[in-house]
Write a protein that holds these residues in place. Structure first.
Motif, short mmCIF file in Angstrom:
data_model
loop_
_atom_site.label_atom_id
_atom_site.label_comp_id
_atom_site.label_asym_id
_atom_site.label_seq_id
_atom_site.Cartn_x
_atom_site.Cartn_y
_atom_site.Cartn_z
N UNK A 16 -46.20 25.00 -7.35
CA UNK A 16 -45.35 24.78 -6.18
C UNK A 16 -44.37 23.63 -6.43
N UNK A 17 -44.88 22.56 -7.04
CA UNK A 17 -44.02 21.42 -7.36
C UNK A 17 -42.89 21.79 -8.30
N UNK A 18 -43.20 22.64 -9.28
CA UNK A 18 -42.18 23.08 -10.23
C UNK A 18 -41.09 23.88 -9.52
N UNK A 19 -41.49 24.78 -8.60
CA UNK A 19 -40.51 25.57 -7.88
C UNK A 19 -39.64 24.69 -6.97
N UNK A 23 -35.66 24.21 -7.09
CA UNK A 23 -34.87 24.43 -5.87
C UNK A 23 -33.93 23.25 -5.60
N UNK A 24 -34.43 22.03 -5.80
CA UNK A 24 -33.59 20.84 -5.57
C UNK A 24 -32.42 20.83 -6.55
N UNK A 25 -32.70 21.15 -7.81
CA UNK A 25 -31.63 21.18 -8.82
C UNK A 25 -30.60 22.25 -8.49
N UNK A 26 -31.07 23.40 -8.04
CA UNK A 26 -30.14 24.48 -7.70
C UNK A 26 -29.31 24.10 -6.48
N UNK A 27 -29.93 23.51 -5.47
CA UNK A 27 -29.19 23.09 -4.28
C UNK A 27 -28.08 22.11 -4.64
N UNK A 150 -40.88 34.20 -13.64
CA UNK A 150 -40.22 32.95 -13.25
C UNK A 150 -38.71 33.16 -13.12
N UNK A 151 -38.15 33.95 -14.00
CA UNK A 151 -36.71 34.27 -13.93
C UNK A 151 -36.37 34.92 -12.59
#
Length: 243
Positions: A16-19, A23-27, A150-151
């Motif tokens: 969950x932490x990895x996702x 998500x933060x990087x993508x945002x 993951x992709x």
């Protein structure tokens, strides 16, 4: 059993932490373009090891500084349903799974004939532009079910947090177009000595058809296949709706 439960919980929390990290990087990519991708860093290391130097061409530009012909050509060549799906084109993915299933059967038959050789089945196909971007940004080039899963998660996250236009812009600025040549602007300068904004339909189509194997086609600029495929892409471009 309690120890197993604790380890399982830690694994779930780590996943969950990895996702959330992704998500933060993508945002942040709504405002800040990625300086490099996982794929680019891998390629840079390989080139440096082989040549002892790092010839590199890349210049990020806004999507409005790329010709509409190039945008249409890439979509027509790589992902005709780009504006219709939400990161994953399930029909294409289903065909890819069927192909992989046939490949597995063939590999098992080869293993029966040659039992001393290991069986290797590569997971292939079905990738949208969004999935390709997800893989290039964050993942390795290995072809496994875990990596493919993951992709797909990353592709859905990209589509949720970024607009289609932004996804296409980042993709076109980071995709490989030859050894050490990344992004539309570098490709346009490298192959046609002009900016990406000035590419015509034929030039755009020639660049688009290189994308599956850019380093291979870089060495075959007069390839008959490239010419035939470029003509096919040109015929499809008028049907492409840009995001």
């Amino acid at each position: 059993m309690r120890a197993f439960g604790r380890w399982l919980m830690l694994l779930v929390l780590a996943a969950v932490g990895l996702q959330l990290f992704f998500a933060v990087r993508i945002l942040a990519m709504n405002w800040i373009a990625p300086e490099s991708t996982s794929f680019q860093r891998s390629q840079a290391w390989q080139i440096l090891k082989q040549q002892g130097q790092l010839p590199w061409r890349q210049e990020s530009v806004e999507i409005k500084a790329m010709s509409a012909s190039l945008q249409r050509a890439v979509i027509a060549s790589e992902d005709a349903a780009f504006t219709q799906h939400h990161g994953i084109w399930w029909q294409s993915l289903e065909k890819a799974w069927e192909k992989n299933a046939r490949a597995k059967v063939q590999a098992e038959k080869r293993a029966q004939r040659q039992p001393d050789k290991p069986v290797e089945v590569k997971i292939v196909g079905g990738s949208t532009i969004t999935q390709q971007l997800a893989k290039n940004l964050f993942l390795s080039g290995e072809r496994t079910l875990v990596r493919k899963g993951q992709e797909m998660v990353l592709a859905l996250t990209l589509e949720t947090l970024l607009s289609k236009e932004r996804i296409l812009e980042i993709y076109l600025n980071s995709v490989e177009w030859g050894e050490g040549v990344f992004g539309a602007e570098a490709a346009a300068q490298h192959y046609f000595r002009k900016s990406a904004a000035r590419l015509n339909a034929w030039e755009a189509s020639r660049l688009a058809v290189m994308l599956p194997r850019p380093r291979y086609f870089e060495k075959l600029p007069q390839s008959a296949y490239l010419s035939r495929r470029a003509e096919t892409i040109m015929a499809r471009m008028n049907d492409v709706v840009l995001p």
